[in-house]
Design a protein around this motif. Structure first.
Motif, PDB file in Angstrom:
ATOM      1  N   CYS A  37      13.931  22.004   3.451  1.00 54.97           N
ATOM      2  CA  CYS A  37      14.410  21.464   2.317  1.00 54.97           C
ATOM      3  C   CYS A  37      15.815  22.144   1.880  1.00 54.97           C
ATOM      4  O   CYS A  37      15.718  23.316   1.748  1.00 54.97           O
ATOM      5  CB  CYS A  37      13.444  21.380   0.890  1.00 54.97           C
ATOM      6  SG  CYS A  37      14.012  20.532  -0.386  1.00 54.97           S
ATOM      7  N   VAL A  38      16.718  21.401   1.779  1.00 54.56           N
ATOM      8  CA  VAL A  38      18.192  21.795   1.509  1.00 54.56           C
ATOM      9  C   VAL A  38      18.622  20.905   0.348  1.00 54.56           C
ATOM     10  O   VAL A  38      18.510  19.785   0.293  1.00 54.56           O
ATOM     11  CB  VAL A  38      18.908  21.450   2.775  1.00 54.56           C
ATOM     12  CG1 VAL A  38      20.410  22.002   2.586  1.00 54.56           C
ATOM     13  CG2 VAL A  38      18.364  22.469   3.962  1.00 54.56           C
ATOM     14  N   LEU A  39      19.254  21.895  -0.389  1.00 49.57           N
ATOM     15  CA  LEU A  39      20.213  21.356  -1.749  1.00 49.57           C
ATOM     16  C   LEU A  39      21.391  21.521  -1.432  1.00 49.57           C
ATOM     17  O   LEU A  39      21.818  22.971  -1.388  1.00 49.57           O
ATOM     18  CB  LEU A  39      19.377  21.889  -2.938  1.00 49.57           C
ATOM     19  CG  LEU A  39      20.144  21.438  -4.437  1.00 49.57           C
ATOM     20  CD1 LEU A  39      19.881  20.139  -4.436  1.00 49.57           C
ATOM     21  CD2 LEU A  39      19.634  22.382  -5.214  1.00 49.57           C
TER      22      LEU A  39
ATOM     23  N   PHE B 175      19.034  29.697  -4.748  1.00 43.27           N
ATOM     24  CA  PHE B 175      17.811  29.490  -5.563  1.00 43.27           C
ATOM     25  C   PHE B 175      16.676  30.039  -4.588  1.00 43.27           C
ATOM     26  O   PHE B 175      16.579  29.669  -3.155  1.00 43.27           O
ATOM     27  CB  PHE B 175      17.751  28.143  -5.661  1.00 43.27           C
ATOM     28  CG  PHE B 175      18.797  27.618  -6.660  1.00 43.27           C
ATOM     29  CD1 PHE B 175      19.028  28.258  -8.028  1.00 43.27           C
ATOM     30  CD2 PHE B 175      19.459  26.499  -6.681  1.00 43.27           C
ATOM     31  CE1 PHE B 175      20.018  28.081  -9.007  1.00 43.27           C
ATOM     32  CE2 PHE B 175      20.233  26.041  -7.625  1.00 43.27           C
ATOM     33  CZ  PHE B 175      20.732  26.802  -8.651  1.00 43.27           C
ATOM     34  N   GLY B 176      15.587  30.287  -5.160  1.00 46.07           N
ATOM     35  CA  GLY B 176      14.405  30.644  -4.467  1.00 46.07           C
ATOM     36  C   GLY B 176      14.260  32.054  -3.922  1.00 46.07           C
ATOM     37  O   GLY B 176      14.751  32.902  -4.591  1.00 46.07           O
TER      38      GLY B 176
ATOM     39  N   ILE C 184      23.693  25.039  -1.897  1.00 44.63           N
ATOM     40  CA  ILE C 184      23.331  25.434  -3.329  1.00 44.63           C
ATOM     41  C   ILE C 184      21.818  25.943  -3.205  1.00 44.63           C
ATOM     42  O   ILE C 184      21.592  27.022  -3.816  1.00 44.63           O
ATOM     43  CB  ILE C 184      23.301  24.298  -4.334  1.00 44.63           C
ATOM     44  CG1 ILE C 184      24.631  23.301  -4.501  1.00 44.63           C
ATOM     45  CG2 ILE C 184      22.638  24.634  -5.683  1.00 44.63           C
ATOM     46  CD1 ILE C 184      24.437  22.028  -5.023  1.00 44.63           C
ATOM     47  N   GLY C 185      21.057  25.564  -2.286  1.00 43.79           N
ATOM     48  CA  GLY C 185      19.766  26.083  -2.279  1.00 43.79           C
ATOM     49  C   GLY C 185      19.139  25.848  -1.133  1.00 43.79           C
ATOM     50  O   GLY C 185      19.196  24.672  -0.488  1.00 43.79           O
ATOM     51  N   ILE C 186      18.019  26.557  -0.824  1.00 44.08           N
ATOM     52  CA  ILE C 186      17.250  26.156   0.393  1.00 44.08           C
ATOM     53  C   ILE C 186      15.703  26.550  -0.036  1.00 44.08           C
ATOM     54  O   ILE C 186      15.328  27.689  -0.651  1.00 44.08           O
ATOM     55  CB  ILE C 186      17.173  27.041   1.637  1.00 44.08           C
ATOM     56  CG1 ILE C 186      18.681  26.624   2.243  1.00 44.08           C
ATOM     57  CG2 ILE C 186      16.327  26.874   2.683  1.00 44.08           C
ATOM     58  CD1 ILE C 186      19.375  27.796   3.206  1.00 44.08           C
ATOM     59  N   LEU C 187      14.758  25.651   0.430  1.00 40.35           N
ATOM     60  CA  LEU C 187      13.097  25.781   0.123  1.00 40.35           C
ATOM     61  C   LEU C 187      13.019  26.513   1.381  1.00 40.35           C
ATOM     62  O   LEU C 187      13.082  25.923   2.451  1.00 40.35           O
ATOM     63  CB  LEU C 187      12.515  24.547  -0.270  1.00 40.35           C
ATOM     64  CG  LEU C 187      11.061  24.729  -0.460  1.00 40.35           C
ATOM     65  CD1 LEU C 187      10.664  25.614  -1.482  1.00 40.35           C
ATOM     66  CD2 LEU C 187      10.561  23.277  -0.378  1.00 40.35           C
ATOM     67  N   TYR C 188      12.334  27.689   1.232  1.00 38.89           N
ATOM     68  CA  TYR C 188      12.028  28.567   2.417  1.00 38.89           C
ATOM     69  C   TYR C 188      10.754  29.210   1.975  1.00 38.89           C
ATOM     70  O   TYR C 188      10.415  29.768   1.199  1.00 38.89           O
ATOM     71  CB  TYR C 188      13.191  29.796   2.642  1.00 38.89           C
ATOM     72  CG  TYR C 188      12.601  30.554   4.006  1.00 38.89           C
ATOM     73  CD1 TYR C 188      12.737  30.392   5.273  1.00 38.89           C
ATOM     74  CD2 TYR C 188      12.186  31.867   3.398  1.00 38.89           C
ATOM     75  CE1 TYR C 188      12.503  31.012   6.053  1.00 38.89           C
ATOM     76  CE2 TYR C 188      11.633  32.868   4.551  1.00 38.89           C
ATOM     77  CZ  TYR C 188      11.851  32.455   5.796  1.00 38.89           C
ATOM     78  OH  TYR C 188      11.226  33.348   6.666  1.00 38.89           O
ATOM     79  N   HIS C 189      10.011  29.235   3.133  1.00 40.96           N
ATOM     80  CA  HIS C 189       8.593  29.840   3.401  1.00 40.96           C
ATOM     81  C   HIS C 189       8.306  30.246   4.497  1.00 40.96           C
ATOM     82  O   HIS C 189       8.723  29.715   5.660  1.00 40.96           O
ATOM     83  CB  HIS C 189       7.579  28.749   3.126  1.00 40.96           C
ATOM     84  CG  HIS C 189       6.067  29.436   2.878  1.00 40.96           C
ATOM     85  ND1 HIS C 189       5.382  29.812   4.139  1.00 40.96           N
ATOM     86  CD2 HIS C 189       5.428  30.095   1.642  1.00 40.96           C
ATOM     87  CE1 HIS C 189       4.173  30.556   3.496  1.00 40.96           C
ATOM     88  NE2 HIS C 189       4.294  30.506   2.227  1.00 40.96           N
ATOM     89  N   PRO C 190       8.035  31.564   4.597  1.00 39.60           N
ATOM     90  CA  PRO C 190       8.052  32.393   5.980  1.00 39.60           C
ATOM     91  C   PRO C 190       6.940  31.911   7.084  1.00 39.60           C
ATOM     92  O   PRO C 190       7.033  32.119   8.197  1.00 39.60           O
ATOM     93  CB  PRO C 190       7.393  33.775   5.631  1.00 39.60           C
ATOM     94  CG  PRO C 190       7.262  33.927   4.244  1.00 39.60           C
ATOM     95  CD  PRO C 190       7.745  32.632   3.460  1.00 39.60           C
ATOM     96  N   VAL C 191       6.097  31.105   6.572  1.00 41.59           N
ATOM     97  CA  VAL C 191       4.960  30.440   7.313  1.00 41.59           C
ATOM     98  C   VAL C 191       5.389  29.111   7.835  1.00 41.59           C
ATOM     99  O   VAL C 191       5.440  28.537   8.837  1.00 41.59           O
ATOM    100  CB  VAL C 191       3.671  30.314   6.996  1.00 41.59           C
ATOM    101  CG1 VAL C 191       2.630  29.686   7.835  1.00 41.59           C
ATOM    102  CG2 VAL C 191       3.356  31.948   6.863  1.00 41.59           C
TER     103      VAL C 191
END
Length: 128
Positions: free
Chosen positions: A33-35, A64-65, A98-105
């Protein structure tokens, strides 16, 4: 906060700010997910995508995040850069991450690159 939306791939948040969601939450690196703010300009030399001449992020960001790995950030910029280079544009593109939704898994480099490509192509197609 950036929210993953599996139902709407590309959302126009406001003006030139978009959020793109790609993939499914599968616990195997399947989401991105990219903002970003992405707009066009009449200046053909204005393909400002946050990369320096070596292809690295030109300045450090506070996104963000979570702390976003530089590899994920670079993948986003690479996707935008590739899309611009493959398109025969009569205008310039200005892209601001602006931001990235990131999760290591649940996140990976390729999915973020694909998200950036999808977003850039969408904006280019809407301005054709």
């Amino acid at each position: 906060m950036i929210k993953f939306d599996p139902n709407n791939r590309i959302n126009n948040i406001k003006g030139d700010i978009y959020c793109v969601s790609i993939g499914k939450q599968t616990n195997c690196g399947g989401i991105a997910c990219v903002l970003a703010s992405i707009s066009t300009t009449s200046d053909l030399n204005s393909n400002k995508i946050g990369l320096d001449s070596l292809g690295n992020i030109s300045n450090s960001h506070t996104l963000f995040g979570n702390d976003i790995p530089i590899e994920i950030q670079n993948a986003v910029f690479e996707g935008v850069h590739e899309t611009i280079n493959e398109s025969l544009l009569s205008y310039g593109i200005v892209f601001k991450l602006i931001g990235i939704l990131y999760h290591p898994v649940d996140s990976n480099i390729n999915m973020h690159k694909i998200a950036a490509i999808a977003l850039t192509k969408s904006v280019i197609e809407n301005n054709a």
